[in-house]
Design a protein around this motif. Structure first.
Motif: not given
Length: 189
Positions: A72-78, A92-97, A176-184
């Motif tokens: 989603r555009p707002e998640i992509r921007e984040q 640093a931040t690592t994202w699960l995409l 890095s911290r790891i965050l899930d871009a889809v679920s948050g």
């Protein structure tokens, strides 16, 4: 081989070799993510199961743009802001995409997503740029041991079994911290 030449290090990656290199907080092990034999060598060195998956490290958004397209555009921007608007001293931040067909199954392990970080570490940026793409990034340590925080510690762990790109760690005190871009969800705080 121990080198300070980014060009030599990138050539090692292209030749299917494993490379240890400093990242934002700890030393990492890397290889060409499309080279399954090199990837399996990292798993052997780390004594790590393939099911866990690994992080892909990139130097620029363009290298991972294809993985951002379904967000989603707002998640992509984040996600992008966490990579581009970060002070190098911050964690640093690592994202699960969402993974696409360009990501080999061995990189993801048993996961439908892929872990990705666009780095601000100058040496890692230069390495990804010289390699002309993203690379595998997993902490330089055998399973159960602390990640290497120096060239000396990395060589104590792995000796002459791989190549080393010598340089300084970044300013972050933690991986890095790891965050899930889809679920948050926060995977690693």
């Amino acid at each position: 081989m121990i080198t300070t030449s980014v060009a030599e290090a990138a050539e090692c990656l292209r030749a299917g070799q494993v490379l240890a290199y400093p990242t934002e907080a700890v030393w990492g092990l890397g290889c060409d993510p499309m080279n399954e034999q090199a990837f399996l060598e990292i798993l052997r060195l780390k004594q790590r199961p393939i099911e866990k998956g690994v992080i892909l490290l990139a130097s620029q958004i363009a290298q991972v743009e294809h993985l951002l397209s379904t967000l989603r555009p707002e998640i992509r921007e984040q996600v992008i802001a966490s990579w581009t608007d970060r002070n190098p001293a911050e964690r640093a931040t690592t994202w699960l995409l969402p993974a696409d067909q360009q990501i080999p199954s061995w990189i993801k392990g048993n996961h439908p997503q892929v872990a990705v970080r666009v780095t601000t570490h100058p040496l890692c940026i230069a390495l990804c740029n010289a390699f002309q793409g993203f690379i595998v990034s997993t902490s330089a340590n055998p399973a159960g041991l602390e990640p290497a925080r120096s060239l000396q510690q990395a060589t104590q762990y792995f000796g002459t079994e791989l190549n080393y790109l010598n340089g300084d760690l970044g300013f972050s005190q933690e991986p890095s911290r790891i965050l899930d871009a889809v679920s948050g969800a926060v995977i690693r705080a």
